[in-house]
Design a protein around this motif. Structure first.
Motif, PDB file in Angstrom:
ATOM      1  N   ASN A   2       3.074  -1.402  -0.884  1.00 21.16           N
ATOM      2  CA  ASN A   2       2.776   0.009  -0.714  1.00 21.16           C
ATOM      3  C   ASN A   2       2.831   0.709  -2.071  1.00 21.16           C
ATOM      4  OD1 ASN A   2       2.462  -0.110   2.135  1.00 21.16           O
ATOM      5  ND2 ASN A   2       4.688  -0.210   2.347  1.00 21.16           N
ATOM      6  N   LYS A   3       3.485   1.819  -2.138  1.00 20.38           N
ATOM      7  CA  LYS A   3       3.500   2.592  -3.380  1.00 20.38           C
ATOM      8  C   LYS A   3       4.753   2.286  -4.195  1.00 20.38           C
ATOM      9  CE  LYS A   3       0.703   6.200  -1.276  1.00 20.38           C
ATOM     10  NZ  LYS A   3       0.466   5.414  -0.057  1.00 20.38           N
ATOM     11  N   ASP A  20      -0.367   3.736  -6.668  1.00 20.16           N
ATOM     12  CA  ASP A  20      -0.783   2.980  -5.488  1.00 20.16           C
ATOM     13  C   ASP A  20      -0.802   1.485  -5.804  1.00 20.16           C
ATOM     14  OD1 ASP A  20      -3.145   2.391  -6.871  1.00 20.16           O
ATOM     15  OD2 ASP A  20      -4.358   3.850  -5.770  1.00 20.16           O
TER      16      ASP A  20
END
Length: 320
Positions: A2-3, A20
């Motif tokens: 994910n981030k 990101d």
């Protein structure tokens, strides 16, 4: 993945960004480090800027996969313990451990110049290379080493202290106590001190008009404007520093035989031509021919984003 959040802890500010999965920056927040208020205050600023960067990106900190950050000074490679960062008051401070506990996330803390070179290696001027060095003339002269595509940190994280290569025996006194270190000649701090000493004696009028007698105001932008105005004293000071930067680079080229040396930091951004041209020429003149003739000397491309992206990339390895 994910981030990931990356942050850059400097002597005066903390910059954080959420990235990101492709390492595009989604948000960016900057705060004053408040180092004069002590270690606990600096740590609170780090936590605040992490939270605010997540808010700016429209996510919660619990949505992050990991946090990658960096600090100036010596950082223990595995634990992220900041051995010593005098401008921030850090002394054997467990930054990585504390952030991991407070945010319940994997955290990777790295030296700032290491993180910057890693960012340039994967996303910037050194992309596609395997053996690269970095030099960053700023408050001091930072350095970093990549060998076979990986950061080389040394036994305790202290590799890359290129600012303390002695390039002029019996030269100017360095903050480390030795004489003639590269840092004492080619750092922005050393240049600012020399330029201001000329200015207060009635030379370099542009500097005395803008900075008065305040050393903190003799920054990279002012140095560049004075140089570009054609002031002969500033030109002599910059050219002298660039020559000795080249001497230091020749020693590094003979020691490591890199593909490239990446020069970064605000001083290089402000004055790329004299530093790259003069230091490269001197390096080639003094290095062994087989080592020096093909090595590239390149300006860093990513600015502050190099450190952010490099720290995030390193943190991504915790969850790979």
């Amino acid at each position: 993945m994910n981030k990931i959040l990356g942050f850059d802890l400097g002597g005066t500010k903390v910059l954080a960004a959420v990235l990101d999965k492709d390492f595009n920056i989604l948000s960016r927040v900057k705060m004053k480090a408040n180092a004069d208020l002590g270690l606990n205050s600096v740590y609170k600023v780090i936590c605040s800027v992490i939270n605010d960067a997540c808010d700016e990106a429209g996510i919660k900190t619990s949505d992050l996969s990991a946090i990658g950050g960096c600090a100036p000074g010596l950082v223990e490679p595995k634990t992220g313990l900041v051995y010593d960062s005098p401008n921030l008051g850090f002394k054997d401070f467990p930054l990585q451990e504390n952030l991991s506990k407070d945010f319940n996330l994997p955290v990777k803390i790295e030296n700032d110049v290491n993180a910057g070179l890693y960012g340039e290696l994967h996303f910037g001027a050194a992309k596609g290379m395997k053996n690269v060095l970095a030099l960053s003339p700023g408050t001091g002269v930072g350095g970093a080493i990549v060998i076979d595509g990986d950061l080389y940190r040394g036994a305790r994280g202290g590799a890359g202290e290129f600012g303390h290569i002695v390039v002029q025996p019996d030269g100017p006194l360095c903050a480390c106590g030795q004489r003639g270190c590269l840092e004492a000649i080619a750092s922005r701090t050393a240049l600012s001190q020399q330029i201001l000493s000329f200015a207060v004696r009635g030379r370099i009028p542009m500097v005395i008009e803008e900075a008065k007698a305040n050393l903190k105001k003799v920054k990279s932008g002012l140095i560049a404007r004075a140089y570009n105005s054609g002031d002969p004293d500033v030109k002599a000071i910059i050219d002298y520093a660039a020559r000795y930067l080249g001497v230091g680079m020749s020693n590094l080229v003979n020691s490591f035989n890199p593909e490239a040396i990446i020069l970064g930091g605000g001083l290089i951004e402000a004055l790329p031509e004299p530093f790259l041209e003069i230091s490269t020429r001197v390096m080639r003149e003094q290095a062994m021919r087989i080592n020096g003739e093909e090595v590239k000397v390149l300006a860093a491309e990513l600015g502050d984003d190099a450190v952010i992206k490099g720290a995030a990339k390193l943190a991504s390895q915790l969850i790979a």
